[in-house]
Design an enzyme around this catalytic site. Structure first.
Site, mmCIF file in Angstrom:
data_model
loop_
_atom_site.group_PDB
_atom_site.id
_atom_site.type_symbol
_atom_site.label_atom_id
_atom_site.label_comp_id
_atom_site.label_asym_id
_atom_site.label_seq_id
_atom_site.Cartn_x
_atom_site.Cartn_y
_atom_site.Cartn_z
ATOM 1 N N ARG A 79 0.711 -1.063 0.079
ATOM 2 C CA ARG A 79 0.378 -0.227 0.158
ATOM 3 C C ARG A 79 0.834 1.227 0.106
ATOM 4 N NH1 ARG A 79 -5.322 1.807 3.161
ATOM 5 N NH2 ARG A 79 -5.965 0.323 2.136
ATOM 6 N N HIS A 113 -7.018 0.545 -6.153
ATOM 7 C CA HIS A 113 -7.509 -0.188 -5.690
ATOM 8 C C HIS A 113 -7.868 -1.356 -6.040
ATOM 9 C CE1 HIS A 113 -7.927 -1.351 -0.590
ATOM 10 N NE2 HIS A 113 -8.178 -0.986 -0.832
ATOM 11 N N GLN A 141 -10.097 -4.142 -2.719
ATOM 12 C CA GLN A 141 -11.291 -3.595 -2.628
ATOM 13 C C GLN A 141 -12.733 -4.065 -3.812
ATOM 14 O OE1 GLN A 141 -11.860 -1.836 0.788
ATOM 15 N NE2 GLN A 141 -13.908 -2.288 -0.165
ATOM 16 N N ASP A 155 -17.384 7.064 -1.358
ATOM 17 C CA ASP A 155 -16.162 6.891 -0.478
ATOM 18 C C ASP A 155 -16.336 8.326 -0.480
ATOM 19 O OD1 ASP A 155 -14.115 5.960 -0.207
ATOM 20 O OD2 ASP A 155 -11.977 6.373 -1.407
ATOM 21 N N CYS A 200 -16.280 1.927 0.352
ATOM 22 C CA CYS A 200 -15.017 0.513 0.376
ATOM 23 C C CYS A 200 -14.624 0.991 2.152
ATOM 24 C CB CYS A 200 -13.791 1.054 0.165
ATOM 25 S SG CYS A 200 -13.167 2.907 0.301
ATOM 26 N N ARG A 227 -13.243 -8.757 2.064
ATOM 27 C CA ARG A 227 -12.003 -7.802 2.476
ATOM 28 C C ARG A 227 -11.589 -9.592 1.829
ATOM 29 N NH1 ARG A 227 -9.700 -3.212 1.737
ATOM 30 N NH2 ARG A 227 -8.456 -4.031 0.676
HETATM 31 N N1 NVA Z 1 -10.233 6.660 -1.571
HETATM 32 C C1 NVA Z 1 -9.975 6.718 -0.007
HETATM 33 C C2 NVA Z 1 -9.896 4.771 -0.119
HETATM 34 C C3 NVA Z 1 -9.399 4.404 1.518
HETATM 35 C C4 NVA Z 1 -9.316 2.793 1.417
HETATM 36 C C5 NVA Z 1 -8.240 6.665 0.075
HETATM 37 O O1 NVA Z 1 -7.880 6.597 -0.297
HETATM 38 O O2 NVA Z 1 -7.615 6.717 1.066
HETATM 39 N N1 CP Z 2 -10.862 -0.248 2.829
HETATM 40 C C1 CP Z 2 -9.705 -0.262 3.165
HETATM 41 O O1 CP Z 2 -8.737 0.035 2.142
HETATM 42 O O2 CP Z 2 -9.446 -0.198 4.766
HETATM 43 P P1 CP Z 2 -8.025 0.077 4.879
HETATM 44 O O3 CP Z 2 -7.641 1.606 4.710
HETATM 45 O O4 CP Z 2 -8.913 0.836 6.898
HETATM 46 O O5 CP Z 2 -7.273 -0.980 4.505
#
Ligand code: NVA
Ligand code: CP
Length: 307
Positions: free
Chosen positions: A103, A130, A133, A225, A265, A293
């Protein structure tokens, strides 16, 4: 060598096969049928340059349930955080691990890991995509609606990583998708073009709009989101003004089909992108998504890491 850098790396058939495997692993998990033979003796490294609750816990627990071991590597603790190159990190970690979940911010870093390493790489979120997800979300939609083909998914809000992967995932699975974002926060054209290209072969209908009311009309699935993704926290206040008409509240949600499901998500910010009445209401499936997930990523790991 197979990776999961973007859902477009996989064919429609491969995506549907992983969803089938996820359903099977979920059934076995619920019925206490052991499946820890799949990844016995395998180790997954999990590099995190951003926070996580669901991704970290579901990958770690999933690896344990499949008989393997998962290693948490915070980028602030490993040398990549002090400037060691992605090249050297990939070469080194390939000598110890059977796969890497990462990540991070730049999609290019995830792609470079795959180029320089010789183990499978799984994208656990970048600024652009992502995919894990969206596999869990497609699994959830299929569970709730019995099918994907021909459904209408509506995404309202920021044209971000979730929107990009959802576009590609829907196009791959013959699901129709309407996206409404403010004109200042459109999806990246690159991902719209990829999704349109896929859709021209699968027959999905894709609409890129700015009017949330038009996008949500008669939708089977309503998805939103956060308006300020990780790394954009400073813009939260300013974005809240522009995004206000995109909040999923009772008024907007009433334009979807009566039995529409609400998806997010997570993490969610009640009072911003979604009203409490919707996310905590009877049509919300957000915790099923979170649970899935685990099952979807177990299927991804079996596909990529087993012998
Ligand atoms: N769009 C959000 C998703 C988090 C799972 C982010 O990138 O923070
Ligand atoms: N939806 C998701 O990826 O959650 P986290 O940021 O908690 O991993």
């Amino acid at each position: 060598m197979k990776h999961l850098l973007c859902l477009n790396d996989w064919t429609s058939e491969e995506i549907l096969a992983v969803l089938d495997l996820a359903d099977k692993l979920k059934y076995e998990n619920k019925n206490k049928i052991a499946h820890d033979h799949h990844l016995k003796g395998k180790t997954l490294g999990m590099i995190f340059s951003k926070s996580s609750t669901r991704t970290r816990v579901s990958f770690e627990v999933g690896m344990h349930q499949l008989g393997g071991y998962a290693l948490f590597l915070s980028s602030s603790d490993i040398q990549i955080g002090r400037g060691e190159t992605v090249h050297d990190t990939a070469k080194t970690l390939s000598r110890y691990l059977d796969g890497i979940m990462i990540r991070t911010f730049m999609q290019k870093d995830v792609e470079d890991l795959a180029v320089y390493g010789n183990i499978p790489i799984i994208n656990g979120l970048t600024d652009e995509l992502h995919p894990c997800q969206i596999l869990a979300d497609l699994m959830t939609i299929r569970e709730k609606k019995g099918t994907l083909k021909g459904l209408k998914v509506c995404y309202v809000g920021d044209g971000n990583n979730i929107a990009h992967s959802l576009l590609i995932g829907c196009a791959k699975t013959q699901t129709n998708i309407s996206i409404a974002t403010p004109k200042e926060y459109l999806c990246m054209q690159k991902y719209i073009d990829i999704a349109m290209g896929i859709a021209s072969e699968t027959g999905s209908n894709i609409e890129i709009l700015t009017d949330p009311k038009q996008a949500i009309k008669d939708a089977d699935v309503v998805y939103t989101d956060t308006w300020a993704s990780m790394g954009m926290e400073d813009e939260k206040e300013q974005r809240a003004i522009i995004f206000a008409p995109y909040q999923v509240n009772e008024e907007l949600f009433s334009l979807a089909k009566q039995n529409a499901i609400f998806m997010h998500c997570l993490p969610a910010y009640r009072g911003f992108e979604v009203d409490k009445a919707i996310i905590d209401g009877p049509n919300s499936v957000v915790f099923d998504e979170a649970e899935n997930r685990l099952h979807a990523q177990k299927a991804v790991m079996v596909k990529l890491l087993s012998d």
